[in-house]
Design a protein around this motif. Sequence first.
Motif, PDB file in Angstrom:
ATOM      1  N   ALA A 103      -3.010   6.015   0.974  1.00 55.96           N
ATOM      2  CA  ALA A 103      -2.342   4.824   1.513  1.00 55.96           C
ATOM      3  C   ALA A 103      -3.220   4.082   2.520  1.00 55.96           C
ATOM      4  CB  ALA A 103      -1.007   5.223   2.152  1.00 55.96           C
TER       5      ALA A 103
ATOM      6  N   LYS B 102       4.243   7.981   4.972  1.00 54.10           N
ATOM      7  CA  LYS B 102       3.351   6.828   5.051  1.00 54.10           C
ATOM      8  C   LYS B 102       3.744   5.903   6.205  1.00 54.10           C
ATOM      9  CE  LYS B 102       2.429   7.474   0.274  1.00 54.10           C
ATOM     10  NZ  LYS B 102       2.642   8.903   0.540  1.00 54.10           N
TER      11      LYS B 102
ATOM     12  N   ALA C  68       0.689   4.076  -2.985  1.00 55.54           N
ATOM     13  CA  ALA C  68       0.552   5.514  -2.725  1.00 55.54           C
ATOM     14  C   ALA C  68       1.751   6.277  -3.280  1.00 55.54           C
ATOM     15  CB  ALA C  68       0.410   5.758  -1.228  1.00 55.54           C
TER      16      ALA C  68
ATOM     17  N   CYS D  92       0.831  -1.212   0.000  1.00 52.48           N
ATOM     18  CA  CYS D  92       0.000   0.000   0.000  1.00 52.48           C
ATOM     19  C   CYS D  92       0.864   1.259   0.000  1.00 52.48           C
ATOM     20  CB  CYS D  92      -0.934   0.002   1.203  1.00 52.48           C
ATOM     21  SG  CYS D  92      -2.254  -1.227   1.093  1.00 52.48           S
ATOM     22  N   ALA D  93       2.000   1.212   0.687  1.00 51.17           N
ATOM     23  CA  ALA D  93       2.917   2.350   0.655  1.00 51.17           C
ATOM     24  C   ALA D  93       3.443   2.578  -0.759  1.00 51.17           C
ATOM     25  CB  ALA D  93       4.074   2.122   1.624  1.00 51.17           C
TER      26      ALA D  93
ATOM     27  N   SER E  31      -0.560  10.018   1.948  1.00 50.36           N
ATOM     28  CA  SER E  31      -0.383   9.298   3.212  1.00 50.36           C
ATOM     29  C   SER E  31      -1.689   9.203   3.973  1.00 50.36           C
ATOM     30  CB  SER E  31       0.671  10.000   4.071  1.00 50.36           C
ATOM     31  OG  SER E  31       1.911  10.034   3.420  1.00 50.36           O
TER      32      SER E  31
END
Length: 307
Positions: free
Chosen positions: A284, A205, A163, A159-160, A280
């Motif tokens: 994310a 993040k 993003a 997910c980081a 973030s």
Amino acid sequence: MLDILGKRYLFFAISLVAIIPGLLILLFGGGMNMSIDFTGGSQLEVRFDSGIAPQPADVINLYNDLGITDIQVKTSGTDTLLIQSTFLDDNARAAVVDEMEKEFNDTVTVLRFDSVGPSIGQEVTGRAGLAIAVAALGVIIYITLAFRGIANAFRYGVCAILAMIHDVLIVVSLAAIGGKVFGWQFDSLTLTALLTVIGFSVQDKIVVFDRIRENSAIFRKISFETLANHSIIQSLGRSINTQLMTSEFMLLALALFGGVTLQEFAIILLVGLLSGTYSSIFIAAPTLVIWENQEWKTWFKKGASAA
């Protein structure tokens, strides 16, 4: 409590509105306006001692008369020109300067002359892509190891990266629009700004994800979405204040007063860091919640029910 995650699809839509125009320019508008750092060529910065530089169109005609093509001219102040063209050696550069002095009846001072061969430009492009790929892989490995004490630690790393890709697309979209509207070029400074955005993006993040990890050990009986939303709100002030106080005001000053050579770099970095903070909070963590809830299983069902 502020329900940020409840509006996650709205935030995704806002991001698409910011990204799609630039991607359309890349696909159908001739692609990115690349500088000599990536395509090869020469850049000549000259100052005219009279204090008044000739018109860009006159300089382009002079270059064309010498058989030099692909010319782009930018002004810096009233007496300085930045001229980009196909590759020139030292003899060709000297011929250009001599012709300028004759044509414009002025003394010309060479402030900078850079030449990059096509093969070097291709090598720089390949290494830039490799650097971004290695950085993304390193982030996934680091976050997976750092969050190994909680369930599905791998998801946090992915997910980081998603993003981070969002932030890269924002920067690329801005550079594409700037190239089309203002004549910006994707050069080594733009690449530096892009890599800086990646670093800041991942850092922010991790701050948000780390708060989710801490709260997951405290609030065990609430849903993951509520837990993530509470964690975002707790880290919201820190994320925004840190970005504003440490970088955004400085970059805004550079964008306004830094001159033509730094303006593009400052604007891209300014928008990129804002995107990093935005993603973030609004990209994310919502992506992590969607993955946790496996919401994609209901997307088409909802559409069928509405129909």
